[in-house]
Design an enzyme around this catalytic site. Structure first.
Site, short mmCIF file in Angstrom:
data_model
loop_
_atom_site.label_atom_id
_atom_site.label_comp_id
_atom_site.label_asym_id
_atom_site.label_seq_id
_atom_site.Cartn_x
_atom_site.Cartn_y
_atom_site.Cartn_z
N ARG A 86 1.01 -1.10 -0.01
CA ARG A 86 0.07 -0.13 0.06
C ARG A 86 0.88 1.15 -0.12
O ARG A 86 1.78 1.44 0.95
CB ARG A 86 -0.88 -0.23 1.08
CG ARG A 86 -1.53 1.18 1.38
CD ARG A 86 -2.73 1.19 2.70
NE ARG A 86 -3.39 2.43 2.80
CZ ARG A 86 -2.80 3.37 3.98
NH1 ARG A 86 -2.29 3.11 4.94
NH2 ARG A 86 -3.62 4.35 4.15
N HIS A 130 -2.53 11.12 0.92
CA HIS A 130 -1.93 10.95 2.50
C HIS A 130 -1.28 12.08 2.80
O HIS A 130 -0.05 12.35 2.88
CB HIS A 130 -1.00 9.50 2.18
CG HIS A 130 -0.65 8.96 3.60
ND1 HIS A 130 -1.04 7.62 3.88
CD2 HIS A 130 -0.13 9.42 4.62
CE1 HIS A 130 -0.69 7.32 5.34
NE2 HIS A 130 -0.22 8.46 5.56
N GLU A 175 -6.76 8.70 6.70
CA GLU A 175 -6.96 9.20 8.12
C GLU A 175 -7.69 10.78 7.88
O GLU A 175 -6.72 11.55 8.28
CB GLU A 175 -5.81 9.28 8.87
CG GLU A 175 -5.34 7.65 9.10
CD GLU A 175 -4.25 7.68 10.01
OE1 GLU A 175 -3.67 8.66 10.39
OE2 GLU A 175 -3.99 6.61 10.37
N ASN A 301 -6.92 1.92 10.13
CA ASN A 301 -5.71 2.08 10.83
C ASN A 301 -5.95 1.95 12.18
O ASN A 301 -6.65 2.73 12.71
CB ASN A 301 -4.89 3.58 10.46
CG ASN A 301 -4.87 3.49 8.99
OD1 ASN A 301 -5.04 2.55 8.06
ND2 ASN A 301 -4.42 4.68 8.57
N TYR A 303 -3.70 1.79 16.10
CA TYR A 303 -2.37 1.66 16.82
C TYR A 303 -2.62 1.63 18.14
O TYR A 303 -1.73 1.13 18.89
CB TYR A 303 -1.60 3.20 16.50
CG TYR A 303 -1.21 3.25 14.93
CD1 TYR A 303 0.18 2.70 14.92
CD2 TYR A 303 -1.74 3.86 14.17
CE1 TYR A 303 0.58 2.79 13.51
CE2 TYR A 303 -1.47 3.98 12.61
CZ TYR A 303 -0.07 3.24 12.58
OH TYR A 303 0.40 3.32 11.22
N GLU A 376 -3.30 -0.09 8.38
CA GLU A 376 -1.90 0.23 8.97
C GLU A 376 -2.01 -0.18 10.41
O GLU A 376 -3.18 -0.33 11.14
CB GLU A 376 -1.71 1.88 9.22
CG GLU A 376 -1.57 2.54 7.93
CD GLU A 376 -1.21 4.05 8.03
OE1 GLU A 376 -0.89 4.32 9.10
OE2 GLU A 376 -1.38 4.75 7.06
C1 FCB Z 1 -0.56 7.14 10.59
C2 FCB Z 1 -0.31 7.77 9.54
C3 FCB Z 1 1.10 7.22 8.86
C4 FCB Z 1 2.15 7.07 10.07
C5 FCB Z 1 1.58 6.38 11.17
C6 FCB Z 1 2.46 6.11 12.30
O1 FCB Z 1 -1.41 8.20 11.51
O2 FCB Z 1 -1.21 7.47 8.36
O3 FCB Z 1 1.55 8.08 7.97
O4 FCB Z 1 2.45 8.31 10.36
O5 FCB Z 1 0.31 7.15 11.54
#
Ligand code: FCB
Length: 474
Positions: A86, A130, A175, A301, A303, A376
């Site tokens: 991607r 992006h 995002e 995405n 985290y 992500e």
């Molecule tokens: C996300 C972004 C990516 C990168 C990661 C750590 O928010 O999409 O570009 O910065 O975090």
């Protein structure tokens, strides 16, 4: 064959056939070559030149030089056995000023990249935005201006027209929360404005851009698979108090439901609009139908988890912005983000794979029937190169392993999860944090541009080869 070999070849947690194993990057973070082949200026080129915006005043003029090294990078992807890659297209390479004539040299670069990927057996997944908005469009008002959405649809159609014969999977906007609220409210990201009401308009126009682009691309080809990428968080109130529960509702509303409801239900949540009070009124007739045009997949995405409190001044969480910024939480600026007591990555982000499980089940329940892809997921750690020349990044490996286990459990529970993209394939320019935060499966030496797969990359390659995870979680 020994028992050990049998165990390695037959994973305990087998993923469905066809599950997409990928890794992700974005244009500005890796390409460099910011003035080559007719590329125009983006808001990030401007932003990085302003003092105090990026740690150590770093920029991505060279980044990891992927623009010149893409062939070697693709070969490395093939060696790792990646099923899919991607990447994002840089709008100012395609339209230097954000509208009008197409720069054929910009299109050619991505066309060559796509051909190289296909020839190497790696499926290209394209993200159209992006965060590198052409500066000329920012000068004309940026995302708070409705015009930008229309310009984006034209740009998306141009890229789709050029690559749609070879690229099947498309993500429109990456995002939109970050692009709107970090770009226009907190100012942590380009263009660095701190105008909360404009940030809300920007969020709407990013979603509108997604919708307009989706229709334009559908009109060109019926066989493209189109989705948008949202960054979702698991969110917990610090206590069961009414104030903390209301704080969780607010942050969940701004971070998750604002985008999910718009895309998948065609409406903004009433409680979020109430929280935003007079900062609304930008939705025109027909917008929500455009935004919620049927999607082929939702790209997520993930985290971390936020723990929030309605009591101002709680013990602040470690996950602060690196530069002096305002609040991105428009209308809910008083909510405090507190430590949830979990281990953190080098970003200060709490590691919580249970949050991903919770989110996947929730999205599948509340927004049914849409295929999901993790577009992500990954972690920054302070890697060190060992005496043997290898980066033994067990923490990153364990992070990805834990989140993949969660993905597997979600699939078993009936969640239509079709793929996983690790963030990131290679170390790169981490926005306002510069080069100090390394997310790569592959280490990049920023002096020599040498790429060295870390232990996590080799482990991921083995996981892909076996089609699943072996052995107990560590
Ligand atoms: C996300 C972004 C990516 C990168 C990661 C750590 O928010 O999409 O570009 O910065 O975090």
């Amino acid at each position: 064959m020994t028992t050990q070999e049998t165990r390695i070849q037959t994973p305990d947690l087998v993923f469905p056939t066809g599950f997409v194993w990928g890794a992700a990057t974005s244009a500005y973070q890796i390409e460099g070559a910011v003035s080559e082949d007719g590329r125009g200026r983006s808001i990030w080129d401007t932003f990085v030149q302003q003092p105090g915006r990026v740690v150590n005043g770093e920029n991505a003029d060279v980044a990891i030089d992927h623009y010149h090294r893409y062939r070697d990078d693709v070969r490395m992807m093939a060696d790792l056995g990646l099923g899919a890659y991607r990447f994002s297209v840089s709008w100012p390479r395609i339209q230097p000023d954000g509208s009008g004539a197409i720069n054929s040299k910009g299109v050619d670069f991505y066309s060559r990249l796509v051909d190289e990927l296909l020839a190497s057996g790696v499926d290209p997944w394209v993200t159209l935005y992006h965060w590198d908005l052409p500066q000329a469009l920012e000068d004309a008002g940026g995302w708070p201006s409705r015009e930008t959405s229309k310009r984006f649809a034209d740009y998306a159609a141009a890229v789709h027209d050029a690559l749609g014969d070879r690229v099947r999977n498309w993500s429109t906007v990456n995002e939109p929360w970050c692009a709107a609220f970090l770009g226009y409210a907190s100012g942590e990201h380009a263009p660095g404005r701190r105008e909360p009401a404009q940030a809300v308009r920007a969020a709407h126009h990013l979603l509108l851009a997604h919708g307009l682009a989706t229709s334009a691309m559908r009109a060109q080809r019926a066989d493209s698979r189109i989705g948008g990428s949202v960054n979702l968080y698991a969110i917990s109130p610090q206590t069961g108090s009414e104030a903390d529960r209301d704080a969780a509702r607010r942050i969940d509303g701004l971070q998750n439901r604002f985008f999910l409801d718009a895309l998948l239900k065609g409406e903004y949540p009433a409680d979020v609009l109430a929280d935003l009070a007079e900062m609304t009124g930008f939705v025109q007739d027909g917008d929500m139908e455009v935004i919620s045009a049927p999607l082929d997949m939702l790209l997520i995405n993930y985290y971390s988890r936020f723990t929030v409190s309605g009591t101002p001044g709680g013990a602040a969480s470690a996950a602060a912005a690196p530069t002096g910024t305002g609040s991105p939480w428009v209308g809910s600026e008083d909510v405090s983000f507190v430590e949830g007591g979990r281990p953190v990555t080098a970003m200060g982000w709490e590691i919580d794979d249970s949050g991903l499980h919770e989110l996947l089940l929730r999205v599948a329940r509340e927004y049914p029937r849409i295929p999901l892809v993790i577009s992500e997921n990954g972690a920054a750690f302070d890697d060190v190169v060992g005496a043997d020349g290898v980066v033994h990044d067990r923490e990153r490996l364990n992070y990805i392993d834990a989140h993949l286990r969660t993905c597997h459990a979600a699939i078993e529970a009936g969640v239509p999860l079709e793929g996983y993209f690790a963030w990131s394939l290679m170390d790169n320019f981490e926005w306002a944090w510069g080069y100090g935060k390394r997310f790569g499966l592959v280490r990049v030496d920023y002096e020599t541009q040498l790429r060295i797969p870390k232990e996590s990359a080799l482990w991921y390659a083995g996981t892909i080869r076996r089609g699943g995870l072996s052995g107990p979680a560590e």
